[in-house]
Scaffold this motif. Structure first.
Motif, short mmCIF file in Angstrom:
data_model
loop_
_atom_site.label_atom_id
_atom_site.label_comp_id
_atom_site.label_asym_id
_atom_site.label_seq_id
_atom_site.Cartn_x
_atom_site.Cartn_y
_atom_site.Cartn_z
N ASP A 118 122.69 23.77 -35.49
CA ASP A 118 122.85 25.25 -35.05
C ASP A 118 124.53 25.44 -34.61
OD1 ASP A 118 120.30 25.72 -34.74
OD2 ASP A 118 120.05 24.52 -32.80
N VAL A 119 125.00 26.52 -34.45
CA VAL A 119 126.45 26.73 -34.04
C VAL A 119 126.44 27.09 -32.65
CG1 VAL A 119 126.81 27.51 -36.53
CG2 VAL A 119 126.07 29.18 -34.59
N GLY A 120 127.76 27.42 -32.21
CA GLY A 120 127.98 27.63 -30.80
C GLY A 120 127.81 26.64 -29.91
N ASP A 121 127.33 26.95 -28.79
CA ASP A 121 126.77 26.12 -27.78
C ASP A 121 125.38 25.43 -28.51
OD1 ASP A 121 128.75 26.72 -26.01
OD2 ASP A 121 127.63 28.31 -24.74
N ASN A 122 124.70 26.17 -29.12
CA ASN A 122 123.53 25.64 -29.70
C ASN A 122 123.86 24.20 -30.38
OD1 ASN A 122 121.97 27.61 -28.36
ND2 ASN A 122 122.02 28.81 -30.05
N GLY A 123 125.19 24.15 -30.88
CA GLY A 123 125.44 22.88 -31.94
C GLY A 123 126.27 22.08 -31.17
N LEU A 124 126.79 22.35 -29.83
CA LEU A 124 127.78 21.45 -29.18
C LEU A 124 126.79 20.37 -28.33
CD1 LEU A 124 130.25 23.89 -27.53
CD2 LEU A 124 130.55 22.29 -29.37
N ILE A 125 127.10 19.14 -28.54
CA ILE A 125 126.45 17.92 -28.12
C ILE A 125 127.16 17.13 -27.08
CG2 ILE A 125 125.48 15.78 -29.21
CD1 ILE A 125 125.30 16.92 -31.87
N GLU A 126 126.36 16.80 -26.40
CA GLU A 126 126.80 16.06 -24.93
C GLU A 126 125.88 14.86 -25.04
OE1 GLU A 126 126.56 18.05 -21.40
OE2 GLU A 126 128.32 19.20 -21.72
N TYR A 127 126.56 13.57 -24.75
CA TYR A 127 125.97 12.31 -24.85
C TYR A 127 125.88 11.55 -23.53
CZ TYR A 127 127.47 12.47 -30.02
OH TYR A 127 127.59 12.86 -31.16
N SER A 128 124.64 11.00 -23.37
CA SER A 128 124.40 10.29 -22.24
C SER A 128 123.55 9.14 -22.28
CB SER A 128 123.75 11.39 -20.96
OG SER A 128 122.28 11.88 -21.55
N ILE A 129 123.54 8.41 -21.21
CA ILE A 129 122.56 7.37 -21.11
C ILE A 129 121.30 7.62 -20.55
CG2 ILE A 129 122.39 4.83 -20.72
CD1 ILE A 129 125.24 4.28 -21.50
N ASN A 130 120.05 7.28 -20.82
CA ASN A 130 118.97 7.51 -20.03
C ASN A 130 118.84 6.34 -19.04
OD1 ASN A 130 116.43 7.80 -19.04
ND2 ASN A 130 115.67 8.74 -20.75
N ARG A 131 118.96 6.70 -17.77
CA ARG A 131 119.30 5.83 -16.76
C ARG A 131 117.76 5.23 -16.30
NH1 ARG A 131 124.17 3.19 -17.56
NH2 ARG A 131 125.61 4.99 -17.52
#
Length: 591
Positions: free
Chosen positions: A262-275
């Motif tokens: 996807d593009v725009g915000d739909n394609g921006l990725i944030e990473y996290s750890i499932n605590r």
């Protein structure tokens, strides 16, 4: 000639007067047709053909265009084109021809027939529209229609997509309304996918019904709007990495990467750890923008060798989509740990104590040793025991489990506590060692009876003393502790020694008179005092003798042994000779 002109002018005035006053007069209608676009000078027809009205005529033009566009010969009644005719400009012309002899006028209507001389034309050459990629099939979007100035069959008849319709994504539909315009709709023909085709450039043509048809074109630029229909995808489903246990906080371990079509915000990725599912103690952290995983807290190989992380990649759509990947991080060992010593005391309450009557070889504590570092390299550990003055020893069978045992007899009354020191040394280079010091309590048993300060006590009391008079307080001591040293005092019941005259307080050891004492009955009563401890399961006791001297008082008058004495004496007894003797009583005087 002059007369004709005069006559003509008179006639014109008469006609105008007739028109103005509405004089009733019969009128012939003459209709003619001519196609638009014919050459200049083309004959249209004669006014008087078929009518009983001969020229010359007085021509009255109705409307400005008839006089400029038509050439009418008033002497012959011939009508020709003066200019190229255009139906779209003027569809018909009207004139009135008045014959020289006023009888009935002729109304001439020249109709211009349509020719296919205009192509359909869109209002703009380029049109831009947008569709979201999740739009349903058959949805319509109205486009600018093409308009054709021609009529009927020569008007716009159909629309076609000439080019740009990739995968047949669109189709056209049209309908004609009362204004005779053929309106155009663009319809979704199949599901759109921005990630497959982000834009379309359709060339649409409009055709009229001519032979051959005339065409008009418009380019429709279609932008497919992105919707969040693609979740992020990791480039690996499982990541593996290793890090030494002495890695400092902030050390980079590895980087994960996910992409989103996807593009725009739909394609921006944030990473996290499932605590909730992993790394609940936050040993690692991840950069939400780059996916770099780094050490967040000090690591310890001995605590945990393998960390399994569930990493989440989530886009920033209004309804975000996410996906997960697994990261296995192995913590490698560093020789940073000394041996560990674990002591379990084998007393009933698991505290460091041993009864003083413990026999030689009896277990005091269980000691286990290990090295949290490598399972094999440092497994050979030497353990020693010091302290205890030789009363305790150490034995083992596997150099892992050790037992502290009693080696010599114990006596709490001599030494109630011992400080023992256990030392464990590994075989590393250089060797690391650990020590464990603990205080061992020798617990009491009831192995000592109470002991009086003396074996015999002496006391004095007046025989006239009231009951409750203090006689003597004696004390016994017990070197045991607790209940083993709690003493209770009592008197042995010995009637022959008149112990019933006295009583003793069981707690304090105070002897008092219980009733009246009598020196004449027993001047020195002998008491036996018993001191008994409260030990369990067996009580111990000891005794002491108390001699109570009862001091006499003059509480009895002298009494003769008998009230009458009968004595005989010879007359020749010498002077001073004893003739009678009564029982002696100390300190009595006789007269």
């Amino acid at each position: 000639m002059i007369c004709w002109m005069c006559r003509t002018m008179s006639f014109v005035w008469l006609v105008w007067l007739w028109l103005l006053v509405g004089v009733s007069c019969s009128e012939h209608l003459r209709e003619m047709q001519i196609s638009e676009g014919v050459p200049v000078g083309t004959r249209i027809g004669f006014i008087g053909d078929g009518l009983d009205c001969s020229p010359p005529y007085l021509i009255v033009y109705l409307g400005n265009n008839a006089q400029t566009d038509l050439l009418i010969d008033d002497l012959t009644g011939e009508i020709k084109t003066k200019v190229p005719l255009d139906r779209e400009t003027t569809a018909s012309y009207s004139v009135i021809a008045v014959p020289n002899i006023v009888s009935s006028n002729i109304k001439v209507i020249v109709k211009v027939l349509d020719e296919n001389d205009n192509a359909p034309k869109f209002p703009t050459d380029v049109m831009s529209i947008e569709f979201p990629e999740n739009i349903p099939r058959d949805v319509k979007r109205t486009l600018h229609p093409a308009k054709d100035l021609d009529l009927d069959l020569f008007n716009t008849q159909k629309y076609n997509i000439v080019s740009g319709n990739l995968n047949n994504a669109f189709r056209l539909s049209s309908h004609r309304e009362r204004d005779d315009v053929l309106y155009l709709d663009l319809q979704i023909n199949r599901y759109l996918d921005r990630e497959t085709t982000a834009a379309y450039s359709l060339v649409i043509e409009a055709l009229d019904g001519g032979t051959p048809p005339l065409r008009g074109e418009m380019t429709v630029n279609i932008t497919i709007q992105d919707v969040n229909d693609n979740q992020p995808i990791f480039n690996q489903s499982l990541y593996n990495a290793s890090v030494p246990e002495n890695a400092t906080v902030g050390t980079t371990v590895l980087q994960v990467f996910a992409s989103d079509n996807d593009v725009g915000d739909n394609g921006l990725i944030e990473y996290s750890i499932n605590r909730r599912q992993s790394d609940r103690h936050s040993m690692f952290r991840i950069d939400p923008a780059t996916g770099v995983i780094s050490v967040n807290k000090p690591l310890d190989f001995e605590t945990k060798e393998m960390h399994e992380l569930v990493v989440v990649a989530k886009d920033r759509g209004l309804q975000p989509l996410e996906t997960t990947a697994f990261v296995s991080i192995k913590v490698t060992d560093v020789n940073d740990n000394q041996p560990t010593i674990n002591v379990i005391f084998l007393s009933e309450d698991a505290t460091p104590k041993i009864p003083e009557n413990a026999k030689n070889g009896e277990f005091v504590a269980r000691i286990s040793v290990n090295d949290p570092d490598s399972k094999t390299e440092y497994s050979d550990i030497n353990v020693t025991l010091s302290g205890g003055d030789g009363h305790f020893g150490l034995k083992t069978q596997d150099n892992i489990i050790y037992l502290v045992i009693v080696a010599l007899p114990l006596d709490r009354e001599q030494k109630p506590n011992y400080t023992l020191n256990v030392e464990a040394t590994d075989t590393g280079t250089p060797p690391l060692h650990a020590t464990r010091t603990f205080n061992l309590e020798v617990t009491d048993i009831n192995d000592n009876a109470p002991k009086f300060e003396r074996e015999t006590y002496h006391a004095n009391v007046m025989e006239v003393s009231d009951p409750g008079t203090s006689v003597l307080r004696i004390v016994a001591n017990d070197i045991d502790e607790g209940n083993n040293s709690v003493i209770t005092y009592s008197l042995l019941d010995t009637p022959e020694t008149h112990s019933s005259w006295f009583q003793i307080d069981s707690r304090s050891g105070l002897i008092t008179t219980k009733g009246h004492v009598d020196c004449e009955t027993d001047p020195v009563p002998q008491l036996t005092v018993v001191a008994q401890d409260s030990g369990y399961p067996k009580r111990l006791n000891s005794t002491a003798k108390v001699f109570v001297i009862i001091h006499d008082v003059n509480d009895n008058e002298p009494m003769f042994d008998q009230s009458f004495y009968n004595v005989s004496v010879a007359e020749n007894e010498a002077v001073g000779r004893c003739i009678l003797k009564v029982n002696e009583h100390n300190q009595l005087e006789y007269t």
